[in-house]
Design an enzyme around this catalytic site. Structure first.
Site, PDB file in Angstrom:
ATOM      1  N   LYS A  12      37.841  67.619  11.430  1.00  0.00           N
ATOM      2  CA  LYS A  12      38.387  66.587  12.419  1.00  0.00           C
ATOM      3  C   LYS A  12      39.417  67.071  13.130  1.00  0.00           C
ATOM      4  O   LYS A  12      40.473  67.708  12.756  1.00  0.00           O
ATOM      5  CB  LYS A  12      38.501  65.286  11.616  1.00  0.00           C
ATOM      6  CG  LYS A  12      39.184  64.287  12.379  1.00  0.00           C
ATOM      7  CD  LYS A  12      39.572  63.333  11.530  1.00  0.00           C
ATOM      8  CE  LYS A  12      40.477  61.897  12.560  1.00  0.00           C
ATOM      9  NZ  LYS A  12      41.415  61.303  12.000  1.00  0.00           N
ATOM     10  N   GLY A  29      47.366  53.576  11.419  1.00  0.00           N
ATOM     11  CA  GLY A  29      48.129  52.891  10.314  1.00  0.00           C
ATOM     12  C   GLY A  29      48.726  51.533  10.715  1.00  0.00           C
ATOM     13  O   GLY A  29      49.121  50.787  10.102  1.00  0.00           O
TER      14      GLY A  29
END
Length: 342
Positions: free
Chosen positions: A185, A246
Site C-alpha cells: 500500500k 482517522g
C-alpha cells in the site's frame, strides 16, 4: 578501526561501537534479533537478506534495521464452518483472490490480544502493517510476525507517515526485503494537519515502484482524473479517501467515488474516513470493491463488536449493490395492489 578492535557506526540513528569484522547477520544476532525477521539498509542501499551473513560492517556505516509493527492474528482464510452468502463473490488484486472485502489496520489497539480478537471478528484476510525501525535498545520487544503468520494472512506493508515519494520507495524496498512482499500500500502524505495525499509525489512513486516489480495499492484523493493517472502509472488498486484519515466523518463525496468506480478497471477501495458500519455499507452500495479501515474499529468503545458490525455492514452493502436498488420516485407508489379493494 580503533586500537581496541572496534569500529564506529550508526544504527537507526543511534551511534554505536561494535567489534570489527562482524557481518550484518552477526550484528543482528548480537543485538538480539533473528536475521530472518528483519531487513537491513546499509548506506541507503537495501542489503539482500540472502547476503547478510557475507556482508561485513565497516567503520562509518549508516544502518537501518526494520521490521513490521502493529498487532493482530487471524485463522486460516476459509477455515471453519463460517459460510456466508458471499462465498461465491470473491475479488482479485494483483492475481491474488480474496473473499473478505474488508481490510483492517493493526494500529491503535490497546493490546495485541484485543487486536487479534478484532481482526478475527472482522473476517479480514488482509491486514495493513507499518514498516518501522527495530528497537535496538530492547531486542526482545514483540514483533508483529510473532503474532501473525504471514503464511495464513496477507500482509499489506504500507508507507504510513511518509511525506516524500523517496521515503515511501525506501520503505517499501525494505519491506520487500523483510518479507518478500510485492503487494503493498502506497501512501505519500502532503501535510500533517489533513494527512491528504500529495498526488504529485504519489504518482511519481507509483511509476518507480511499478517498474521495480511492486504491485502498489494506492491511497489517493477522491478524484476520477487522478485515479485514471494512477491506473496508467501502474497501480493495481485505487484507494480514494472517503474523508480525512482517522476523522470518522464518513464518505463526504459519493459522486466522485462513484465516478472513480465507473471510470477504472481496477479494484476501488475506500481508504480512510469511515466511522461506523452504515458508512461502510454506503461505500459498498456505490460499487466499491472493498473498504479499508483502522481507527473506526480500534477506537470504538468495543473494538471486537465494532469489527463484527463492520463485517456485516460491508457484506450488506455488497449484497445490496449486487441486487440493484429500486428506482427513486417523486411520489408515493402503493406496495399493496388496489384491485379487489373492499
Amino acid at each position: 578501526m580503533s586500537i581496541d578492535g572496534t569500529i564506529s557506526i550508526h544504527i537507526n540513528g543511534e551511534h554505536r561501537r561494535i567489534r570489527d569484522g562482524l557481518t550484518l547477520a552477526q550484528l543482528a544476532s548480537e543485538l538480539g534479533f533473528v536475521p530472518e525477521k528483519v531487513a537491513v539498509e546499509r548506506n541507503l542501499e537495501v542489503v539482500p537478506r540472502s547476503t547478510l551473513a557475507q556482508v561485513k560492517v565497516e567503520d562509518g556505516d549508516e544502518l537501518e534495521i526494520v521490521h513490521f509493527v502493529g498487532g493482530g492474528d487471524h485463522p486460516v482464510a476459509g477455515g471453519g464452518d463460517d459460510v456466508t452468502a458471499l462465498d461465491d463473490d470473491s475479488w482479485t488484486v494483483a492475481d491474488k483472490r480474496f473473499r473478505s472485502r474488508l481490510i483492517v489496520g493493526t494500529g491503535k489497539y490497546k493490546s495485541f490480544e484485543q487486536n487479534a480478537a478484532a481482526v478475527a471478528a472482522s473476517g479480514a484476510e488482509i491486514v495493513t502493517v507499518a514498516v518501522r525501525r527495530v528497537n535496538v535498545s530492547d531486542p526482545k520487544a514483540p514483533m508483529l510476525t510473532d503474532y501473525i503468520d504471514p503464511k495464513k494472512i496477507t500482509y499489506l506493508p504500507n508507507t504510513a507517515g511518509c511525506f516524500t515519494g523517496e521515503d515511501a520507495i525506501r520503505t517499501l524496498r525494505l519491506a520487500r526485503e523483510a518479507g518478500g512482499w510485492e503487494l503493498v500500500k502506497l501512501e505519500v502524505l502532503g501535510e500533517a494537519r489533513t494527512l491528504y495525499p500529495d498526488m504529485v509525489e504519489t504518482l511519481r512513486a507509483t511509476e518507480v515502484l511499478a517498474k521495480e516489480g511492486f504491485k502498489p495499492m494506492v491511497y489517493c484523493v477522491d478524484d476520477p482524473i487522478a485515479a485514471k493517472r494512477l491506473e496508467d502509472a501502474g497501480a493495481v488498486a485505487i484507494m480514494p479517501l472517503g474523508a480525512p484519515i482517522g476523522s470518522g466523518l464518513g464518505i463526504q463525496n459519493r459522486v466522485t467515488i462513484r465516478l472513480i468506480v465507473e471510470g477504472t478497471k481496477l479494484p476501488v477501495l475506500v481508504d480512510a474516513g469511515v466511522g461506523t458500519a452504515s458508512e461502510a455499507t454506503v461505500a459498498m452500495e456505490l460499487g466499491c470493491t472493498g473498504v479499508l479501515m483502522n481507527t473506526a474499529i480500534a477506537e470504538a468503545k468495543d473494538p471486537v463488536l465494532m469489527a463484527a458490525a463492520m463485517k456485516a455492514g460491508v457484506e450488506a452493502g455488497r449484497m445490496a449493490y449486487r441486487a440493484g436498488r429500486m428506482g427513486k420516485r417523486m411520489y408515493a407508489d402503493p406496495s399493496s395492489p388496489l384491485a379487489g379493494l373492499i
